[in-house]
Motif scaffolding. Structure first.
Motif, PDB file in Angstrom:
ATOM      1  N   GLU A 152      31.604  10.279  -1.249  1.00  9.23           N
ATOM      2  CA  GLU A 152      30.184  10.257  -0.920  1.00  9.23           C
ATOM      3  C   GLU A 152      29.378  11.134  -1.874  1.00  9.23           C
ATOM      4  O   GLU A 152      28.259  10.772  -2.248  1.00  9.23           O
ATOM      5  CB  GLU A 152      29.971  10.664   0.536  1.00  9.23           C
ATOM      6  CG  GLU A 152      30.433   9.592   1.497  1.00  9.23           C
ATOM      7  CD  GLU A 152      30.371   9.985   2.956  1.00  9.23           C
ATOM      8  OE1 GLU A 152      30.207  11.202   3.260  1.00  9.23           O
ATOM      9  OE2 GLU A 152      30.498   9.086   3.798  1.00  9.23           O
ATOM     10  N   ARG A 153      29.935  12.257  -2.309  1.00  9.04           N
ATOM     11  CA  ARG A 153      29.249  13.109  -3.291  1.00  9.04           C
ATOM     12  C   ARG A 153      29.083  12.400  -4.626  1.00  9.04           C
ATOM     13  O   ARG A 153      28.191  12.710  -5.392  1.00  9.04           O
ATOM     14  CB  ARG A 153      30.020  14.411  -3.500  1.00  9.04           C
ATOM     15  CG  ARG A 153      29.773  15.438  -2.421  1.00  9.04           C
ATOM     16  CD  ARG A 153      30.293  16.804  -2.853  1.00  9.04           C
ATOM     17  NE  ARG A 153      31.709  16.770  -3.190  1.00  9.04           N
ATOM     18  CZ  ARG A 153      32.677  17.288  -2.448  1.00  9.04           C
ATOM     19  NH1 ARG A 153      32.392  17.892  -1.307  1.00  9.04           N
ATOM     20  NH2 ARG A 153      33.925  17.228  -2.834  1.00  9.04           N
TER      21      ARG A 153
ATOM     22  N   GLN B  33      36.709  11.233   1.777  1.00 14.04           N
ATOM     23  CA  GLN B  33      35.404  10.705   2.151  1.00 14.04           C
ATOM     24  C   GLN B  33      34.278  11.573   1.581  1.00 14.04           C
ATOM     25  O   GLN B  33      33.322  11.056   1.002  1.00 14.04           O
ATOM     26  CB  GLN B  33      35.277  10.604   3.667  1.00 14.04           C
ATOM     27  CG  GLN B  33      33.972   9.978   4.098  1.00 14.04           C
ATOM     28  CD  GLN B  33      33.912   9.730   5.596  1.00 14.04           C
ATOM     29  OE1 GLN B  33      34.833  10.053   6.344  1.00 14.04           O
ATOM     30  NE2 GLN B  33      32.827   9.148   6.036  1.00 14.04           N
ATOM     31  N   MET B  34      34.400  12.884   1.720  1.00 10.78           N
ATOM     32  CA  MET B  34      33.368  13.784   1.189  1.00 10.78           C
ATOM     33  C   MET B  34      33.282  13.676  -0.332  1.00 10.78           C
ATOM     34  O   MET B  34      32.186  13.631  -0.902  1.00 10.78           O
ATOM     35  CB  MET B  34      33.642  15.224   1.617  1.00 10.78           C
ATOM     36  CG  MET B  34      33.416  15.451   3.088  1.00 10.78           C
ATOM     37  SD  MET B  34      33.594  17.145   3.716  1.00 10.78           S
ATOM     38  CE  MET B  34      34.468  18.036   2.506  1.00 10.78           C
TER      39      MET B  34
ATOM     40  N   ASP C 245      38.621  14.802   3.270  1.00  6.99           N
ATOM     41  CA  ASP C 245      38.439  15.291   1.912  1.00  6.99           C
ATOM     42  C   ASP C 245      38.041  14.148   0.969  1.00  6.99           C
ATOM     43  O   ASP C 245      37.106  14.275   0.179  1.00  6.99           O
ATOM     44  CB  ASP C 245      39.719  15.970   1.432  1.00  6.99           C
ATOM     45  CG  ASP C 245      39.555  16.708   0.126  1.00  6.99           C
ATOM     46  OD1 ASP C 245      38.496  17.355  -0.061  1.00  6.99           O
ATOM     47  OD2 ASP C 245      40.474  16.649  -0.704  1.00  6.99           O
TER      48      ASP C 245
END
Length: 56
Positions: free
Chosen positions: A23-24, A19-20, A17
């Motif tokens: 990155e977003r 990491q996403m 969660d």
């Protein structure tokens, strides 16, 4: 300059969660690492701008 972050977290679902989310928002995630040993190994290869650690 690339925004890099070392992510150290031992809970798999939280790690994915985070990491996403990062990155977003334009961060390049180094890792993630689940242990201090893994994190130190990653630091041998690159130096992040910041680190996010789960300390327990």
């Amino acid at each position: 300059m690339t925004k890099t972050i070392l992510l150290v977290e031992d809970e798999f679902l939280i790690t994915i969660d985070l990491q996403m989310l990062l990155e977003r928002r334009g961060w390049t995630v180094i890792g993630p690492a689940a242990t201090v040993r893994e994190a130190l190994s990653l630091l041998d290869d690159s130096l992040p701008s910041v680190a996010l650690l789960h300390v327990h």
